[in-house]
Design a protein around this motif. Structure first.
Motif, PDB file in Angstrom:
ATOM      1  N   VAL A  25       0.851  -1.180   0.000  1.00 22.50           N
ATOM      2  CA  VAL A  25       0.000   0.000   0.000  1.00 22.50           C
ATOM      3  C   VAL A  25       0.894   1.239   0.000  1.00 22.50           C
ATOM      4  CG1 VAL A  25      -1.634   1.366   1.339  1.00 22.50           C
ATOM      5  CG2 VAL A  25      -1.990  -1.090   1.078  1.00 22.50           C
ATOM      6  N   ALA A  26       0.869   1.938  -1.099  1.00 21.35           N
ATOM      7  CA  ALA A  26       1.601   3.189  -1.304  1.00 21.35           C
ATOM      8  C   ALA A  26       1.218   3.664  -2.692  1.00 21.35           C
ATOM      9  CB  ALA A  26       3.114   3.008  -1.196  1.00 21.35           C
ATOM     10  N   LEU A  27       1.418   4.922  -2.973  1.00 23.87           N
ATOM     11  CA  LEU A  27       0.972   5.455  -4.260  1.00 23.87           C
ATOM     12  C   LEU A  27       2.060   5.508  -5.317  1.00 23.87           C
ATOM     13  CD1 LEU A  27      -1.435   8.357  -3.191  1.00 23.87           C
ATOM     14  CD2 LEU A  27      -1.917   5.913  -3.563  1.00 23.87           C
ATOM     15  N   ASP A  28       3.327   5.256  -4.956  1.00 20.93           N
ATOM     16  CA  ASP A  28       4.394   5.454  -5.940  1.00 20.93           C
ATOM     17  C   ASP A  28       4.286   4.572  -7.182  1.00 20.93           C
ATOM     18  OD1 ASP A  28       5.042   3.569  -3.878  1.00 20.93           O
ATOM     19  OD2 ASP A  28       7.113   3.496  -4.564  1.00 20.93           O
ATOM     20  N   PRO A  29       3.698   3.337  -7.124  1.00 20.88           N
ATOM     21  CA  PRO A  29       3.563   2.603  -8.386  1.00 20.88           C
ATOM     22  C   PRO A  29       2.477   3.166  -9.305  1.00 20.88           C
ATOM     23  CG  PRO A  29       3.538   1.104  -6.492  1.00 20.88           C
ATOM     24  CD  PRO A  29       3.308   2.489  -5.975  1.00 20.88           C
ATOM     25  N   TYR A  30       1.711   4.162  -8.810  1.00 16.71           N
ATOM     26  CA  TYR A  30       0.549   4.649  -9.552  1.00 16.71           C
ATOM     27  C   TYR A  30       0.619   6.139  -9.891  1.00 16.71           C
ATOM     28  CZ  TYR A  30      -1.005   0.322  -7.373  1.00 16.71           C
ATOM     29  OH  TYR A  30      -1.086  -0.975  -6.948  1.00 16.71           O
ATOM     30  N   THR A  31       1.591   6.848  -9.292  1.00 17.74           N
ATOM     31  CA  THR A  31       1.679   8.288  -9.546  1.00 17.74           C
ATOM     32  C   THR A  31       2.636   8.588 -10.697  1.00 17.74           C
ATOM     33  OG1 THR A  31       3.408   8.496  -7.846  1.00 17.74           O
ATOM     34  CG2 THR A  31       1.134   8.940  -7.171  1.00 17.74           C
ATOM     35  N   ASP A  32       2.416   9.719 -11.325  1.00 17.20           N
ATOM     36  CA  ASP A  32       3.314  10.113 -12.409  1.00 17.20           C
ATOM     37  C   ASP A  32       4.518  10.894 -11.891  1.00 17.20           C
ATOM     38  OD1 ASP A  32       2.117  12.516 -11.752  1.00 17.20           O
ATOM     39  OD2 ASP A  32       0.998  12.710 -13.643  1.00 17.20           O
ATOM     40  N   HIS A  33       4.540  11.164 -10.577  1.00 17.40           N
ATOM     41  CA  HIS A  33       5.671  11.873  -9.975  1.00 17.40           C
ATOM     42  C   HIS A  33       6.543  10.963  -9.097  1.00 17.40           C
ATOM     43  CE1 HIS A  33       3.054  11.865  -6.462  1.00 17.40           C
ATOM     44  NE2 HIS A  33       2.154  12.545  -7.141  1.00 17.40           N
ATOM     45  N   GLY A  34       6.140   9.694  -8.920  1.00 16.60           N
ATOM     46  CA  GLY A  34       6.977   8.718  -8.233  1.00 16.60           C
ATOM     47  C   GLY A  34       6.962   8.780  -6.724  1.00 16.60           C
ATOM     48  N   HIS A  35       6.112   9.616  -6.133  1.00 16.59           N
ATOM     49  CA  HIS A  35       6.052   9.703  -4.680  1.00 16.59           C
ATOM     50  C   HIS A  35       4.984   8.761  -4.124  1.00 16.59           C
ATOM     51  CE1 HIS A  35       8.977  12.687  -3.416  1.00 16.59           C
ATOM     52  NE2 HIS A  35       8.722  13.345  -4.533  1.00 16.59           N
ATOM     53  N   ASP A  61       3.498  22.910  -4.692  1.00 14.23           N
ATOM     54  CA  ASP A  61       4.915  23.205  -4.476  1.00 14.23           C
ATOM     55  C   ASP A  61       5.708  21.963  -4.056  1.00 14.23           C
ATOM     56  OD1 ASP A  61       3.744  22.976  -2.008  1.00 14.23           O
ATOM     57  OD2 ASP A  61       4.674  24.764  -1.140  1.00 14.23           O
ATOM     58  N   HIS A  62       5.177  20.788  -4.425  1.00  9.52           N
ATOM     59  CA  HIS A  62       5.868  19.506  -4.274  1.00  9.52           C
ATOM     60  C   HIS A  62       6.097  19.089  -2.818  1.00  9.52           C
ATOM     61  CE1 HIS A  62       7.609  19.930  -8.617  1.00  9.52           C
ATOM     62  NE2 HIS A  62       6.334  19.618  -8.598  1.00  9.52           N
ATOM     63  N   ARG A  63       5.166  19.456  -1.942  1.00 10.88           N
ATOM     64  CA  ARG A  63       5.186  18.939  -0.576  1.00 10.88           C
ATOM     65  C   ARG A  63       4.236  17.745  -0.489  1.00 10.88           C
ATOM     66  NH1 ARG A  63       2.689  21.477   2.787  1.00 10.88           N
ATOM     67  NH2 ARG A  63       1.629  23.002   1.446  1.00 10.88           N
ATOM     68  N   ILE A  64       4.629  16.741   0.306  1.00  7.94           N
ATOM     69  CA  ILE A  64       3.759  15.593   0.521  1.00  7.94           C
ATOM     70  C   ILE A  64       2.590  15.995   1.408  1.00  7.94           C
ATOM     71  CG2 ILE A  64       3.596  13.329   1.646  1.00  7.94           C
ATOM     72  CD1 ILE A  64       4.935  13.126  -0.978  1.00  7.94           C
ATOM     73  N   LEU A  65       1.378  15.697   0.959  1.00  7.64           N
ATOM     74  CA  LEU A  65       0.161  16.011   1.707  1.00  7.64           C
ATOM     75  C   LEU A  65      -0.218  14.786   2.535  1.00  7.64           C
ATOM     76  CD1 LEU A  65      -1.741  17.795  -1.206  1.00  7.64           C
ATOM     77  CD2 LEU A  65      -0.543  18.883   0.711  1.00  7.64           C
ATOM     78  N   ASN A  66       0.308  14.733   3.733  1.00  7.29           N
ATOM     79  CA  ASN A  66       0.148  13.553   4.581  1.00  7.29           C
ATOM     80  C   ASN A  66      -1.325  13.204   4.818  1.00  7.29           C
ATOM     81  OD1 ASN A  66       1.839  11.827   6.858  1.00  7.29           O
ATOM     82  ND2 ASN A  66      -0.218  12.296   7.538  1.00  7.29           N
ATOM     83  N   ASP A  67      -2.099  14.120   5.383  1.00  8.37           N
ATOM     84  CA  ASP A  67      -3.456  13.789   5.807  1.00  8.37           C
ATOM     85  C   ASP A  67      -4.368  13.503   4.621  1.00  8.37           C
ATOM     86  OD1 ASP A  67      -2.211  14.427   8.140  1.00  8.37           O
ATOM     87  OD2 ASP A  67      -3.683  15.904   8.803  1.00  8.37           O
ATOM     88  N   GLU A  68      -4.188  14.238   3.535  1.00 10.74           N
ATOM     89  CA  GLU A  68      -4.997  13.985   2.334  1.00 10.74           C
ATOM     90  C   GLU A  68      -4.679  12.620   1.732  1.00 10.74           C
ATOM     91  OE1 GLU A  68      -4.525  18.458   2.711  1.00 10.74           O
ATOM     92  OE2 GLU A  68      -3.355  16.651   3.108  1.00 10.74           O
ATOM     93  N   THR A  69      -3.442  12.188   1.884  1.00  8.65           N
ATOM     94  CA  THR A  69      -3.032  10.882   1.341  1.00  8.65           C
ATOM     95  C   THR A  69      -3.688   9.730   2.096  1.00  8.65           C
ATOM     96  OG1 THR A  69      -0.900  11.761   0.594  1.00  8.65           O
ATOM     97  CG2 THR A  69      -1.041   9.381   0.879  1.00  8.65           C
ATOM     98  N   LEU A  70      -3.934   9.904   3.387  1.00  3.87           N
ATOM     99  CA  LEU A  70      -4.456   8.810   4.213  1.00  3.87           C
ATOM    100  C   LEU A  70      -5.763   8.237   3.670  1.00  3.87           C
ATOM    101  CD1 LEU A  70      -3.770  10.119   7.844  1.00  3.87           C
ATOM    102  CD2 LEU A  70      -2.324   8.670   6.397  1.00  3.87           C
ATOM    103  N   GLU A  71      -6.632   9.119   3.201  1.00  2.00           N
ATOM    104  CA  GLU A  71      -7.918   8.658   2.674  1.00  2.00           C
ATOM    105  C   GLU A  71      -7.719   7.753   1.458  1.00  2.00           C
ATOM    106  OE1 GLU A  71     -12.100  10.531   0.887  1.00  2.00           O
ATOM    107  OE2 GLU A  71     -10.605  11.831   1.823  1.00  2.00           O
ATOM    108  N   VAL A  72      -6.783   8.112   0.602  1.00  3.09           N
ATOM    109  CA  VAL A  72      -6.519   7.305  -0.588  1.00  3.09           C
ATOM    110  C   VAL A  72      -5.900   5.959  -0.195  1.00  3.09           C
ATOM    111  CG1 VAL A  72      -5.400   7.244  -2.842  1.00  3.09           C
ATOM    112  CG2 VAL A  72      -6.139   9.431  -1.888  1.00  3.09           C
ATOM    113  N   LEU A  73      -4.977   5.981   0.757  1.00  5.08           N
ATOM    114  CA  LEU A  73      -4.348   4.733   1.197  1.00  5.08           C
ATOM    115  C   LEU A  73      -5.372   3.781   1.806  1.00  5.08           C
ATOM    116  CD1 LEU A  73      -1.114   6.158   2.881  1.00  5.08           C
ATOM    117  CD2 LEU A  73      -1.320   5.162   0.591  1.00  5.08           C
ATOM    118  N   ALA A  74      -6.311   4.321   2.578  1.00  5.73           N
ATOM    119  CA  ALA A  74      -7.351   3.483   3.168  1.00  5.73           C
ATOM    120  C   ALA A  74      -8.206   2.840   2.077  1.00  5.73           C
ATOM    121  CB  ALA A  74      -8.216   4.305   4.115  1.00  5.73           C
TER     122      ALA A  74
END
Length: 334
Positions: A123-133, A140-153
């Protein structure tokens, strides 16, 4: 009082093979291994990973064959990683929640084949993102921690729905284990395990893996704001404690060999199963030395895997898993 020489000669117990086996403090078996597999599109398709000698990307039908071989060898689980096509990648990694993505198709196929093997899904988004994160990015290329949680769930629930036995969040977002556990419980997946990548370091040893899943050349910047500083050990214990408190059934240290001190410290501190990932760079380094005749293949492979278990690992994710299991079976027949 311990007797000294010559009453005590420690070489006595090393003098014969049978005695060395009888006195072995650490015993490695196929049950101590998890085999990582890379999934690709196509049918009857296999493609070598150039930076990982002996490792291939496999189409779903061949993933099923590999899972069956793992079960036959006594390897209890396979870990699946998709090589998502460029056209399916996006800035928000929406392919991660597609029920027909590579991960879900491979899991379903293994389940439909009735193979008695555990399925561990990343479970992580890097295999699916076009930016590799591993998470969502701000403008401005900061990781959005809390917004990411919903997608990971949602990603974790999607994988559980299609056959995953162990959800393995590797993203290193704060709070993700608790959010994923809550989501799994809400959807009725109370028996699905979470193996958290609890102490995942920002390591130089991940390069070949990123090539294998097609994210390496896409990476914008680096992952140092969410993966751990290689200089830190106490922080690893804090990360592990948080993930256990949030509902992790087991935890992982990654990479493996350069961080055996972390494995040992985690093992001695927490009464939970500890795993380590012998990552792509570790594997590639050893395989290239083996192929060059510098390192004995069988002895080197088994020595390092034994070191993981000696340090306290319940099992090891290793690209050597199949070869090591085959070798152990040959030895048992002998």
């Amino acid at each position: 009082m311990t007797p000294g020489f010559p009453s005590l000669r420690l070489r006595r117990t090393r003098a014969h093979d049978w005695s060395r086996r009888m006195h072995a403090e650490t015993v490695l078996s196929p049950a101590d291994l998890i085999w990582p597999l890379f999934i690709a599109e196509g049918k009857a398709y296999r493609e070598p990973v150039a930076t990982m000698p002996g490792v291939e990307r496999l189409s779903v039908d061949l993933i099923v064959e590999a899972a069956r071989e793992a079960a036959d060898l006594g390897i209890p689980a396979v870990a699946l990683f998709p090589n998502t096509a460029a056209a399916a990648r996006s800035d928000d990694g929406r392919e991660a929640v597609n029920p027909d993505n590579l991960m879900c198709r491979a899991s379903r196929a293994i389940r439909d084949a009735g193979i008695d093997v555990g399925i561990l899904t990343d479970v992580a988004l890097d295999p699916y993102t076009d930016h590799g994160h591993d998470g969502l990015l701000s403008d401005d290329h900061r990781i959005l921690n809390d917004e990411t949680l919903e997608v990971l769930a949602a990603q974790a629930v999607n994988q559980a729905r299609h056959g995953a036995d162990i959800i393995a969040p590797s993203d290193m977002m704060d709070g993700r284990v608790g959010v994923i556990r809550t989501a799994l419980e809400a959807e009725g997946f109370k028996d699905v395990q979470i193996m958290s990548y609890a102490a995942k370091y920002a390591s130089a040893f991940y390069g070949p893996f990123r090539d294998a899943v097609g994210s390496g050349g896409r990476l914008v910047g680096d992952k140092k704001t969410y993966q751990m500083d290689p200089a830190n050990a106490e922080e690893a214990l804090r990360e592990v404690a948080l993930d256990i408190a949030e509902g992790a059934d087991s935890v992982m240290v990654k990479p493996g060999l350069p961080y055996l001190d972390i494995v040992e410290r985690v093992k001695s501190t927490f009464a939970v199963p500890i795993y380590a990932y012998q990552v792509s760079g570790e594997y590639a380094m050893m395989r290239m030395a083996m192929d060059a005749g510098i390192l004995d293949r069988d002895r080197g492979m088994m020595e390092v895997l034994t070191a993981f278990k000696r340090a306290g690992c319940s099992a090891v994710l290793s690209y050597f898993a199949r070869d090591a299991a085959r070798l152990m079976h040959q030895g048992n027949r002998g």
